[in-house]
Design a protein around this motif. Structure first.
Motif, PDB file in Angstrom:
ATOM      1  N   GLU A 177     -46.810  73.218  12.142  1.00  0.00           N
ATOM      2  CA  GLU A 177     -46.837  72.246  13.308  1.00  0.00           C
ATOM      3  C   GLU A 177     -47.908  71.125  12.958  1.00  0.00           C
ATOM      4  O   GLU A 177     -47.711  70.085  13.217  1.00  0.00           O
ATOM      5  N   HIS A 178     -49.096  71.717  12.439  1.00  0.00           N
ATOM      6  CA  HIS A 178     -50.219  70.601  12.045  1.00  0.00           C
ATOM      7  C   HIS A 178     -49.570  69.681  10.888  1.00  0.00           C
ATOM      8  O   HIS A 178     -49.798  68.594  11.242  1.00  0.00           O
TER       9      HIS A 178
ATOM     10  N   HIS B  88     -52.003  72.533  17.776  1.00  0.00           N
ATOM     11  CA  HIS B  88     -51.138  73.181  16.775  1.00  0.00           C
ATOM     12  C   HIS B  88     -51.540  74.812  16.756  1.00  0.00           C
ATOM     13  O   HIS B  88     -52.646  74.875  16.469  1.00  0.00           O
TER      14      HIS B  88
END
Length: 117
Positions: free
Chosen positions: A7-8, A2
């Motif tokens: 994104e994470h 990530h």
């Protein structure tokens, strides 16, 4: 791997509007919370606005939204618009936090009324 907080979060919680990317990493909410805790305000706001663009939507758990807004307000304590955004989120996901939301709105109003013209 990530590369952003968004994104994470998308990988861990999913995304109502976009496919969740394939990821071979192990995911633990505690690792995400640690990343969130030390993220800058812009990264946090980007995550909130991308994964929950209409505030009532998205797959982010309410506890993560609340923590995210709290962390942003700690970094930007004098932004009335941001206080109101956080208050709106609390109100939508309450009613346990209605008093806190009302206090944030009062503080936002006080800041705007005290600001020099």
């Amino acid at each position: 791997m990530h590369t952003t907080l968004t994104e994470h979060a998308r990988c861990l919680y999913g995304d109502e509007y976009r496919p969740t990317p394939k990821c071979d990493r192990k995911h633990h909410e505690s690792w995400f919370i640690e990343e969130l805790t030390f993220a800058d305000a812009d990264s946090i706001l980007m995550m909130l606005r991308e994964l929950c663009p209409h505030m009532v939507d998205g797959f982010l758990p309410v506890c993560i939204r609340n923590l995210a807004y709290r962390l942003v307000l700690l970094q930007r304590p004098d932004e009335p618009a941001l206080m109101r955004e956080a208050a709106d989120s609390l109100h939508l996901h309450g009613p346990d936090w209605d008093d806190i939301a009302a206090d944030l709105r009062r503080r936002a109003d006080a800041l705007e009324n005290a600001a020099p013209v």
